[in-house]
Design a protein around this motif. Structure first.
Motif, PDB file in Angstrom:
ATOM      1  N   GLN A 118       0.808  -1.218   0.000  1.00  0.00           N
ATOM      2  CA  GLN A 118       0.000   0.000   0.000  1.00  0.00           C
ATOM      3  C   GLN A 118       0.846   1.276   0.000  1.00  0.00           C
ATOM      4  N   VAL A 119       2.095   1.169   0.405  1.00  0.00           N
ATOM      5  CA  VAL A 119       2.939   2.361   0.511  1.00  0.00           C
ATOM      6  C   VAL A 119       4.208   2.263  -0.325  1.00  0.00           C
ATOM      7  N   ALA A 120       4.443   1.146  -1.008  1.00  0.00           N
ATOM      8  CA  ALA A 120       5.680   0.964  -1.760  1.00  0.00           C
ATOM      9  C   ALA A 120       5.393   0.234  -3.055  1.00  0.00           C
ATOM     10  N   GLY A 121       6.295   0.381  -4.009  1.00  0.00           N
ATOM     11  CA  GLY A 121       6.193  -0.328  -5.282  1.00  0.00           C
ATOM     12  C   GLY A 121       7.538  -0.948  -5.645  1.00  0.00           C
ATOM     13  N   LEU A 122       7.612  -1.566  -6.844  1.00  0.00           N
ATOM     14  CA  LEU A 122       8.814  -2.269  -7.285  1.00  0.00           C
ATOM     15  C   LEU A 122       9.182  -1.787  -8.690  1.00  0.00           C
ATOM     16  N   TRP A 123      10.467  -1.603  -8.903  1.00  0.00           N
ATOM     17  CA  TRP A 123      10.990  -1.338 -10.239  1.00  0.00           C
ATOM     18  C   TRP A 123      11.663  -2.605 -10.735  1.00  0.00           C
ATOM     19  N   PHE A 124      11.329  -2.996 -11.948  1.00  0.00           N
ATOM     20  CA  PHE A 124      11.872  -4.219 -12.536  1.00  0.00           C
ATOM     21  C   PHE A 124      12.657  -3.829 -13.786  1.00  0.00           C
ATOM     22  N   LEU A 125      13.980  -3.810 -13.680  1.00  0.00           N
ATOM     23  CA  LEU A 125      14.859  -3.510 -14.804  1.00  0.00           C
ATOM     24  C   LEU A 125      15.307  -4.822 -15.430  1.00  0.00           C
ATOM     25  N   TYR A 126      15.055  -4.987 -16.723  1.00  0.00           N
ATOM     26  CA  TYR A 126      15.345  -6.266 -17.357  1.00  0.00           C
ATOM     27  C   TYR A 126      15.876  -6.035 -18.756  1.00  0.00           C
ATOM     28  N   ARG A 127      16.398  -7.134 -19.311  1.00  0.00           N
ATOM     29  CA  ARG A 127      16.778  -7.199 -20.722  1.00  0.00           C
ATOM     30  C   ARG A 127      16.039  -8.378 -21.354  1.00  0.00           C
ATOM     31  N   SER A 128      15.727  -8.254 -22.603  1.00  0.00           N
ATOM     32  CA  SER A 128      14.958  -9.304 -23.267  1.00  0.00           C
ATOM     33  C   SER A 128      15.766 -10.583 -23.439  1.00  0.00           C
ATOM     34  N   ASP A 129      17.098 -10.486 -23.444  1.00  0.00           N
ATOM     35  CA  ASP A 129      17.937 -11.675 -23.619  1.00  0.00           C
ATOM     36  C   ASP A 129      18.521 -12.182 -22.301  1.00  0.00           C
ATOM     37  N   CYS A 130      17.982 -11.755 -21.192  1.00  0.00           N
ATOM     38  CA  CYS A 130      18.496 -12.159 -19.868  1.00  0.00           C
ATOM     39  C   CYS A 130      17.653 -13.316 -19.335  1.00  0.00           C
TER      40      CYS A 130
ATOM     41  N   TYR B 258      17.822 -14.732 -16.415  1.00  0.00           N
ATOM     42  CA  TYR B 258      17.457 -14.503 -15.017  1.00  0.00           C
ATOM     43  C   TYR B 258      16.276 -13.542 -14.912  1.00  0.00           C
ATOM     44  N   CYS B 259      16.239 -12.552 -15.801  1.00  0.00           N
ATOM     45  CA  CYS B 259      15.086 -11.650 -15.827  1.00  0.00           C
ATOM     46  C   CYS B 259      13.821 -12.407 -16.204  1.00  0.00           C
ATOM     47  N   GLU B 260      13.963 -13.343 -17.134  1.00  0.00           N
ATOM     48  CA  GLU B 260      12.820 -14.151 -17.558  1.00  0.00           C
ATOM     49  C   GLU B 260      12.293 -14.989 -16.400  1.00  0.00           C
TER      50      GLU B 260
END
Length: 231
Positions: A177-189, A191-193
């Protein structure tokens, strides 16, 4: 007749004399046929060779006298104003046990090895008495008993797990309710997948606002976060 008798008497005497001489010159051993078969296939056995008299072995050299072993290694030097630990105490064993072991390894005489084993046995007995006393202290004080924090029984452990999961869900819901998340990724990663489904689960279950940012300007091959802004 006298002329015939005299030559016969002379011949008889000669035969008697020859018989006597032959009897004296003949060996005393019996003849071959009277002795029976000798050896194997008519060969006489060779007489055994006389055994050579062996000289007695020389006396072994005297065993050298063992070096005198000190009853105990020298104690470590301590300042004169600081008395050392009490002999055979835990502090004394901690400071000297390894030194006695090294002495026994370098010179494994019965005295050195026995001395180290006795000290080791003393240390083990002290540790065993401490373990038993610790167990009695835990039994008498529930605040020291770890089973009050984490039960060992299966049904109680499952109940603790459910309670912990409920409290975790409540904490994550309040945090969303008070925080969010930033998700930085690459399409060829890769681990991001693999991380993307977990972030979507947090967003759907607890209401987290996930801002996905593509570092290469392309979406993930799996299709997660397709319409989120890129960098």
């Amino acid at each position: 007749m006298n002329t015939i008798l005299i030559p016969l008497l002379m011949l008889s005497g000669t035969l008697v004399l020859c018989s006597t001489v032959h009897a004296q010159t003949e060996p005393t051993s019996p003849r071959f046929y009277e002795r029976g078969a000798e050896g194997w296939f008519w060969y006489a056995e060779q007489p055994p060779e006389p055994e050579e008299e062996l000289e007695p072995p020389p006396d072994p050299p005297p065993t050298p006298a063992p070096e005198e072993v000190a009853e105990q290694p020298p104690a470590p030097e301590t300042p004169s104003n600081q008395p050392g630990p009490t002999p055979l105490s835990a502090a004394w064993l901690r400071a000297n046990l390894e030194r006695y072991r090294d002495v026994a390894i370098d010179d494994p005489s019965p005295q050195n090895v026995s001395l180290y084993l006795y000290l080791q046995r003393l240390a083990i007995d002290k540790a065993e008495r401490f373990a038993e006393a610790s167990q009695r202290a835990v039994w008498s004080d529930p605040f020291l008993d770890e089973t009050t924090r984490r039960p060992l029984a299966t049904f109680a452990a499952n109940l603790v797990n459910r309670e912990a999961a409920n409290q975790r869900d409540q904490a994550l819901t309040k945090t969303a309710q008070v925080a969010g998340l930033w998700f930085l990724y690459r399409s060829d990663c890769p681990y991001c997948e693999a991380q993307a489904p977990l972030l979507e689960l947090l967003a759907n279950r607890y209401g987290f606002d996930v801002q996905a940012i593509s570092l290469d300007g392309r979406p993930l091959p799996s299709g997660f976060f397709p319409r989120l802004p890129h960098r």
